[in-house]
Design an enzyme around this catalytic site. Structure first.
Site, PDB file in Angstrom:
ATOM      1  N   HIS A 356       0.784  -1.235   0.000  1.00  0.00           N
ATOM      2  CA  HIS A 356       0.000   0.000   0.000  1.00  0.00           C
ATOM      3  C   HIS A 356       0.809   1.273   0.000  1.00  0.00           C
ATOM      4  CE1 HIS A 356      -4.222  -1.267   0.534  1.00  0.00           C
ATOM      5  NE2 HIS A 356      -3.667  -2.371   0.993  1.00  0.00           N
ATOM      6  N   LYS A 544      -8.915  14.297   3.951  1.00  0.00           N
ATOM      7  CA  LYS A 544      -8.133  13.065   4.005  1.00  0.00           C
ATOM      8  C   LYS A 544      -7.250  13.148   5.242  1.00  0.00           C
ATOM      9  CE  LYS A 544      -6.567  14.103  -0.157  1.00  0.00           C
ATOM     10  NZ  LYS A 544      -6.753  12.863  -0.895  1.00  0.00           N
ATOM     11  N   ARG A 545      -6.513  12.064   5.557  1.00  0.00           N
ATOM     12  CA  ARG A 545      -5.577  12.150   6.661  1.00  0.00           C
ATOM     13  C   ARG A 545      -4.597  13.309   6.464  1.00  0.00           C
ATOM     14  NH1 ARG A 545      -5.119   7.965  10.450  1.00  0.00           N
ATOM     15  NH2 ARG A 545      -3.618   9.383  11.375  1.00  0.00           N
ATOM     16  N   LYS A 550       0.616  14.585   1.542  1.00  0.00           N
ATOM     17  CA  LYS A 550      -0.701  14.918   0.979  1.00  0.00           C
ATOM     18  C   LYS A 550      -0.858  16.432   0.761  1.00  0.00           C
ATOM     19  CE  LYS A 550      -3.166  10.829   2.847  1.00  0.00           C
ATOM     20  NZ  LYS A 550      -3.997  10.252   1.760  1.00  0.00           N
ATOM     21  N   THR A 652      -8.315   6.893  -2.772  1.00  0.00           N
ATOM     22  CA  THR A 652      -9.643   6.389  -3.129  1.00  0.00           C
ATOM     23  C   THR A 652     -10.679   7.498  -3.043  1.00  0.00           C
ATOM     24  OG1 THR A 652      -9.851   5.579  -0.861  1.00  0.00           O
ATOM     25  CG2 THR A 652      -9.316   3.957  -2.580  1.00  0.00           C
ATOM     26  N   LYS A 656     -14.243   8.624  -5.220  1.00  0.00           N
ATOM     27  CA  LYS A 656     -15.556   8.956  -4.649  1.00  0.00           C
ATOM     28  C   LYS A 656     -16.036  10.308  -5.171  1.00  0.00           C
ATOM     29  CE  LYS A 656     -13.953   6.873  -0.310  1.00  0.00           C
ATOM     30  NZ  LYS A 656     -13.342   7.261   1.001  1.00  0.00           N
TER      31      LYS A 656
HETATM   32  C1  PLP Z   1     -12.092   7.348   1.409  1.00  0.00           C
HETATM   33  C2  PLP Z   1     -11.687   7.726   2.772  1.00  0.00           C
HETATM   34  C3  PLP Z   1     -10.332   7.933   3.074  1.00  0.00           C
HETATM   35  C4  PLP Z   1      -9.237   7.851   2.024  1.00  0.00           C
HETATM   36  O1  PLP Z   1      -9.043   9.125   1.485  1.00  0.00           O
HETATM   37  P1  PLP Z   1      -7.799   9.498   0.543  1.00  0.00           P
HETATM   38  O2  PLP Z   1      -8.093  10.897   0.134  1.00  0.00           O
HETATM   39  O3  PLP Z   1      -7.841   8.550  -0.610  1.00  0.00           O
HETATM   40  O4  PLP Z   1      -6.586   9.373   1.363  1.00  0.00           O
HETATM   41  C5  PLP Z   1      -9.988   8.298   4.360  1.00  0.00           C
HETATM   42  N1  PLP Z   1     -10.922   8.453   5.319  1.00  0.00           N
HETATM   43  C6  PLP Z   1     -12.236   8.267   5.062  1.00  0.00           C
HETATM   44  C7  PLP Z   1     -13.213   8.457   6.162  1.00  0.00           C
HETATM   45  C8  PLP Z   1     -12.660   7.898   3.793  1.00  0.00           C
HETATM   46  O5  PLP Z   1     -13.964   7.710   3.556  1.00  0.00           O
END
Ligand code: PLP
Length: 811
Positions: A356, A544-545, A550, A652, A656
């Site tokens: 990952h 995101k985190r 990032k 991911t 979305k």
């Molecule tokens: C999809 C999702 C992530 C992943 O987000 P990235 O922008 O791809 O790092 C992290 N936290 C939650 C709650 C998510 O739904």
């Protein structure tokens, strides 16, 4: 399919409410109404669950076990109803009883047993496996406390425990008769019994692993798979304290506490490895319990142990569950009496591993001393695996000590988990094309040249059932009205929507749907954060985190720059924007926490400045989690996917957002590359360094952050704003961020990408002014998002990794 009409549902619900609470629905609290609904749905599911298990046993289907330390499920009620195909009936029936279904859905605590992308991927995969009729099981840990809850107090992140089980959990079933014993510590006594070595584990500490099963309901197909999460408990007779003297009583308490610590809490680190003994204990705990129960079940069904690889596939999600490999070996050798050759062949056939991340700080390695004393027999087996592996390497690379040392599983007093996972699996996959290529030619090139056929790509995906059908019902309706309902079962059919991209009426519908979703989010923002935002502004979202790679820092610097420009020129013609951030930082991650503080300081300043109040707003939404993401994403115009190129394995949330008609601001990193390939350059905003440029800088140097900063007046100003007291009376408050950029030469190329980021953002403004053009681009994005459904991803895993014989048998 579950057949249930409104009247019988009403009857069932009333009856269940009375049984559970001994009173009338009208007199019960909302929480009780939620619990009643949950229990009733679980009852509906129970029969299908049993039937699915029986069918799998009779058909002797190959079973997939997805081992993951994290499952970030979020809420279950709404999606279970959706997959059962009874959500509308329930909603109407409940309304007639004066109960609001959506209100009850909102009461459910998120099941937050994961940090971010990796755990959410595991949850999307469970949904897709069940919906495709694949016999797929999840295996993980039932943490008593999930990912911490984040509060922002005076601009700082404050962590509080996530006591998600406070009101119980209607979805899980404790299976106390299916416990397994996991052994820690002790010694191994080797005996020669008639020429055969026997390994006796003595003086170990036993831990009882108790499974809790959660049903995973497939979409309108009668399939109910199982997520099995293990909880650590003291072994009963070890804790019979009535029979202990005082000294032993204290020992017994110590034992109880040390055992319960194992499944107490999720480690809140994302893409970061912590060499803590408790973490290693967690890993072996759920791996050993999971593998033991798989083999027990297989044998109970009359399976021949020598053919177990024909009927079982185990997936290792990142290196965390890698101990599956030596644990399988242990059972096959020590308990089933197989030869090393047979055990090793079977183990490799069963196991497959997904990588990952390529971040060095995420690579797991355990100190040999810690490992050997905690897991003595497992360590012996890894030593043997390594000796045989190194002997093979020597045959091929005779004399190349450096290379063999580099590839060894045990080296420099560490056990390297990624190496063990590669050697002991038949498949190693990356999670997006670019990521897999980087693995092959950079990070794992030694292994790729040695085992070229093991390496493959499986680009991540997301379940369109949660992230479109459930979270964006209005867009779902528009798709049904335009292209018909086939995309619901076959998301790739969303491509048909491209034919409507120039249809003015469809563009207007898209605009209207987005506008309504934005109004809803604006209400939530007002309710949660007390900030009023304008639904006509561009919702520009970065959630995101928090991680340096990032680059939330790049985003906030451009906002600080825009603020400077507006102060200088209050008549500057811009489309009003609302900048929305959300995300958690690991509690000990200093720079990430500082970035959260900076965003909140900028928000405080900007939102209270009357000069810019109609133009920009900055919002930090607390406690990012799955349920919050489901509200934010359908309301987003612009999705920020701006990681330093090469650093984000896939992402991911990028998928979305696109599925919900947001346009993407992106570097060519992770799956952004594939999104660009799908929609074309005209339907995405691309900026920043390329993969080659970044790899070249890392390899040969030549980047000078000072120079870049000094040659751009805007950058000089915004970096200076970090240390001149503009955003804090304490001038030193953000100095560490300044120094990371300038003194330490900006490891993530924030300053280098600043100019091209701003240019791309200007394009956003121009296009947004033309509603029809923007919505046309949104339509193209929606139309091409079907390929990023996790149904496509899981089909590829099933046919390419797990063995395809069973796929679609149950459809
Ligand atoms: C999809 C999702 C992530 C992943 O987000 P990235 O922008 O791809 O790092 C992290 N936290 C939650 C709650 C998510 O739904």
């Amino acid at each position: 399919m579950l057949q249930i009409d409104k009247n019988s549902f009403k009857k069932d619900y009333k009856k269940k409410f009375l049984e559970m609470h001994g009173t009338d629905i009208a007199l019960g609290s909302e929480q009780r109404k939620y619990e009643t609904l949950g229990v009733l749905i679980r009852d509906y599911v129970a029969g299908m669950w049993l039937d699915t298990t029986k069918k799998y046993n009779i058909n002797k289907d190959k079973q997939v076990y997805y081992f993951s330390m994290e499952f970030l499920l979020g809420r279950l009620l709404g999606n279970t109803l959706l997959n059962l195909g009874i959500r509308e009936v329930c909603k109407e029936a409940l309304a007639e009883l004066d109960v609001d279904l959506e209100k009850l859905e909102d009461l459910e605590q998120d099941q937050g047993l994961g940090n971010g992308g990796l755990g959410r991927l595991a949850a999307c995969f469970l949904d897709s496996m069940a919906s495709l009729g694949i016999p797929g099981n999840g295996c993980g840990i039932r943490y008593k406390y999930g990912f911490f809850e984040q509060k922002i107090i005076d601009g700082y992140q404050v962590e509080t425990p996530d006591n998600w089980l406070r009101n119980g959990n209607v979805w899980e079933i404790r299976k106390s008769d299916k416990g397994e014993i996991v052994k820690f510590g002790g010694e191994i006594k080797v005996e020669d019994v008639g020429g055969k070595l026997v390994f006796n584990h003595i003086n170990y500490e036993p831990v009882l692993a108790v499974p809790y099963d959660t049903p995973v309901v497939g979409f309108e197909n009668d399939v109910v798979n199982t997520l099995r999460l293990w909880s650590a408990e003291p072994v009963a007779n070890e804790f019979d304290y009535s029979s202990f003297s005082r000294g032993d009583f204290l020992k017994a308490i110590e034992y109880k506490n040390s055992v319960e610590a194992i499944s107490q809490v999720l480690y809140p680190d994302d893409s970061f490895y912590e060499g803590k003994k408790l973490r290693l204990k967690q890993q072996y705990f759920f791996v050993s319990a999971g593998v033991q129960s798989i083999i027990r079940h297989y044998k109970a069904n009359g399976g021949d142990i020598k053919k177990i690889d024909e009927r079982i596939a185990i997936h290792i999600n990142d290196t965390h569950p890698t101990l599956v490999i030596p644990e399988l070996m242990r059972i096959l050798l020590d308990e089933e009496g197989l030869s090393w050759q047979d055990a090793w062949r079977i183990t490799k056939n069963i196991c497959a591993y997904t990588n990952h991340t390529i971040l060095a700080e995420a690579l797991e390695k355990w100190p040999v001393d810690m490992f050997r004393s905690l897991l003595p027999r497992i360590f012996m087996i890894i030593e043997e695996i390594n000796e045989r592996f190194c002997a093979d390497l020597w045959n091929k690379y005779t004399g190349q000590w450096d290379k063999i040392h580099r590839m060894s599983i045990i080296a420099d007093d560490y056990v390297k988990m990624a190496h063990l996972a590669i050697v002991g699996s038949h498949s190693i996959n990356g999670v997006a094309k670019l990521h897999t290529e980087i693995l092959k030619k950079q990070e794992m090139s030694d292994f790729y040249y040695y085992y070229p056929r093991k390496f493959n790509n499986k680009t991540n995906g997301i379940t369109h059932r949660r992230w479109l059908l459930k979270s964006n019902p209005k867009l779902t309706e528009l798709l049904k009205d335009t292209i018909g309902p086939s995309f619901i079962k076959h998301p790739i059919d969303m491509e048909d929507f491209e034919a409507f991209k120039d249809d003015r009426a469809v563009q207007e519908s898209l605009y209207k749907i987005k506008r309504e979703n934005k109004e809803k989010l604006a209400d939530i923002i007002y309710k949660n954060q007390g900030i009023e935002v304008n639904p006509d502004s561009i919702f520009d979202v970065h959630v995101k985190r928090f991680h340096a790679y990032k680059r939330q820092s790049l985003n906030i610097l451009r906002i600080m720059n825009l603020y400077n420009e507006l102060l200088e020129n209050p008549n500057k013609d811009i489309v009003p924007r609302t900048f929305i951030f959300a995300g958690k930082s690991a509690p000990g991650y200093y720079l990430a926490k500082k970035t959260i503080e900076l965003i909140n300081a900028v928000a405080d300043k900007v939102n209270n400045d009357p000069l810019v109040k109609d133009k920009i707003k900055v919002v930090f939404m607390e406690n990012y989690r799955v349920s919050l993401a489901e509200s934010i994403i359908p309301a987003t115009d612009l999705s920020e996917q701006i990681s330093t190129t090469t650093k984000e394995a896939s992402g991911t949330s990028n998928m979305k957002f696109m599925m919900n008609g947001a346009l993407t601001m992106a570097t060519l990193d992770g799956a952004n590359v594939e999104i660009r390939d799908e929609v074309g350059d005209d339907n995405i905003f691309i900026f920043g360094l390329t993969e080659r440029e970044v790899l070249d800088y890392y390899k040969h140097g030549g980047y000078n952050a000072w120079e870049v900063c000094n040659s751009d007046l805007r950058l000089k100003k915004v970096t200076n704003d970090l240390i001149n007291g503009r955003y804090s009376s304490d001038k030193d408050k953000f100095r560490s961020l300044y120094e990371h950029l300038l003194t330490y030469n900006d490891e993530f190329f924030v300053l280098k990408d600043f100019d091209s980021y701003l240019k791309a953002q200007e394009k956003v403004d121009v296009i947004y002014k033309n509603m029809h053009q923007w919505q046309k681009m949104a339509a193209v994005n929606i139309a091409h998002s079907g390929i990023f459904s996790s149904d496509r991803t899981i089909t590829e895993y099933a046919t390419g990794i797990w063995g395809s014989g069973f796929l679609y048998k149950n459809l």
